[in-house]
Design a protein around this motif. Structure first.
Motif, PDB file in Angstrom:
ATOM      1  N   UNK A  31       4.209  26.414  39.785  1.00 48.55           N
ATOM      2  CA  UNK A  31       5.032  27.457  39.154  1.00 48.55           C
ATOM      3  C   UNK A  31       6.313  27.692  39.955  1.00 48.55           C
ATOM      4  N   UNK A  32       6.209  27.689  41.269  1.00 50.96           N
ATOM      5  CA  UNK A  32       7.380  27.911  42.126  1.00 50.96           C
ATOM      6  C   UNK A  32       8.382  26.767  41.984  1.00 50.96           C
ATOM      7  N   UNK A  33       7.894  25.538  41.951  1.00 46.09           N
ATOM      8  CA  UNK A  33       8.769  24.365  41.874  1.00 46.09           C
ATOM      9  C   UNK A  33       9.432  24.239  40.508  1.00 46.09           C
ATOM     10  N   UNK A  34       8.658  24.456  39.438  1.00 51.08           N
ATOM     11  CA  UNK A  34       9.196  24.260  38.089  1.00 51.08           C
ATOM     12  C   UNK A  34       9.880  25.504  37.538  1.00 51.08           C
ATOM     13  N   UNK A  35       9.597  26.663  38.128  1.00 56.50           N
ATOM     14  CA  UNK A  35      10.168  27.905  37.618  1.00 56.50           C
ATOM     15  C   UNK A  35       9.507  28.387  36.344  1.00 56.50           C
ATOM     16  N   UNK A  36       8.359  27.828  36.019  1.00 53.73           N
ATOM     17  CA  UNK A  36       7.657  28.193  34.787  1.00 53.73           C
ATOM     18  C   UNK A  36       6.691  29.346  35.030  1.00 53.73           C
ATOM     19  N   UNK A  37       6.534  30.160  34.016  1.00 52.09           N
ATOM     20  CA  UNK A  37       5.449  31.137  34.007  1.00 52.09           C
ATOM     21  C   UNK A  37       4.409  30.582  33.049  1.00 52.09           C
ATOM     22  N   UNK A  38       3.164  30.656  33.441  1.00 49.59           N
ATOM     23  CA  UNK A  38       2.101  30.044  32.649  1.00 49.59           C
ATOM     24  C   UNK A  38       1.195  31.113  32.047  1.00 49.59           C
ATOM     25  N   UNK A  39       0.843  30.908  30.796  1.00 54.46           N
ATOM     26  CA  UNK A  39      -0.140  31.770  30.147  1.00 54.46           C
ATOM     27  C   UNK A  39      -1.515  31.431  30.720  1.00 54.46           C
ATOM     28  N   UNK A  40      -2.446  32.343  30.572  1.00 50.59           N
ATOM     29  CA  UNK A  40      -3.793  32.144  31.126  1.00 50.59           C
ATOM     30  C   UNK A  40      -4.425  30.833  30.678  1.00 50.59           C
ATOM     31  N   UNK A  80      -3.154  27.731  32.719  1.00 50.42           N
ATOM     32  CA  UNK A  80      -3.466  27.608  34.147  1.00 50.42           C
ATOM     33  C   UNK A  80      -4.489  26.515  34.428  1.00 50.42           C
ATOM     34  N   UNK A  81      -5.562  26.502  33.666  1.00 50.35           N
ATOM     35  CA  UNK A  81      -6.619  25.505  33.878  1.00 50.35           C
ATOM     36  C   UNK A  81      -6.097  24.100  33.578  1.00 50.35           C
ATOM     37  N   UNK A  82      -5.265  23.976  32.527  1.00 52.73           N
ATOM     38  CA  UNK A  82      -4.714  22.662  32.175  1.00 52.73           C
ATOM     39  C   UNK A  82      -3.839  22.130  33.309  1.00 52.73           C
TER      40      UNK A  82
END
Length: 167
Positions: free
Chosen positions: A9-18, A21-23
């Protein structure tokens, strides 16, 4: 794990839905496994004992080398980046020291360097994007199953990462 979803998340700048996360965590593990399959070694630090032919330079198989633990030879040697060099080795025909050297060393990463975390994150990001592109090709009334092989899909990029590890 050497790289986490938080790193991704830090590297790509993406926020992930719950549900994402597992994917992403699974794909990070797959990317690391593919790199390990090509190198033949775990990325994490491990202690290895290997036999090599006695020579002026002995290039160690696993990279990066963190520490030479022991060598079963009395000959003076210097530890270089990823190899050992015997100081007084003579390469003349009179040197018939046909023997094996047993080297015990530690190699791998305690923590992945930033460049490697970035490369793994980009592999996962590319794979997710290609999955999204592939799923956008089908209408809702189409029935189609496609298995996308992670390694085949990103083989060239994975091999590029491995070449950088082995420098």
């Amino acid at each position: 794990m050497l790289i986490t979803v938080e790193d991704y998340k830090r590297i790509t700048g993406k926020t992930l839905a719950d549900e994402e996360l597992a994917k992403v965590e699974t794909l990070l593990g797959i990317a690391i496994s593919q790199i390990e399959n090509i190198t033949g070694y775990k990325l994490e630090v491990e202690t290895l004992t290997e036999d090599y032919d006695y020579n002026k330079r002995i290039y160690l198989d696993k990279r990066p080398v963190a520490e030479i633990v022991s060598i079963n030879s009395d000959d003076e040697y210097k530890s270089r980046r990823n190899y050992i060099e015997f100081v007084n080795f003579s390469n003349c025909p009179c040197n018939i020291k046909e023997k094996e050297i047993e080297v015990t060393y530690k190699a791998g990463y305690d923590e992945l360097p930033d460049w490697l975390k970035y490369e793994i994150s980009m592999l996962v990001n590319d794979f997710i994007n290609s999955m999204d592109e592939e799923s956008g090709k089908y209408k809702s009334d189409d029935i189609s199953y496609t298995f996308v092989d992670f390694a085949a899909n990103k083989r060239e990029k994975i091999e590029s990462v491995v070449r950088r590890i082995y420098g």
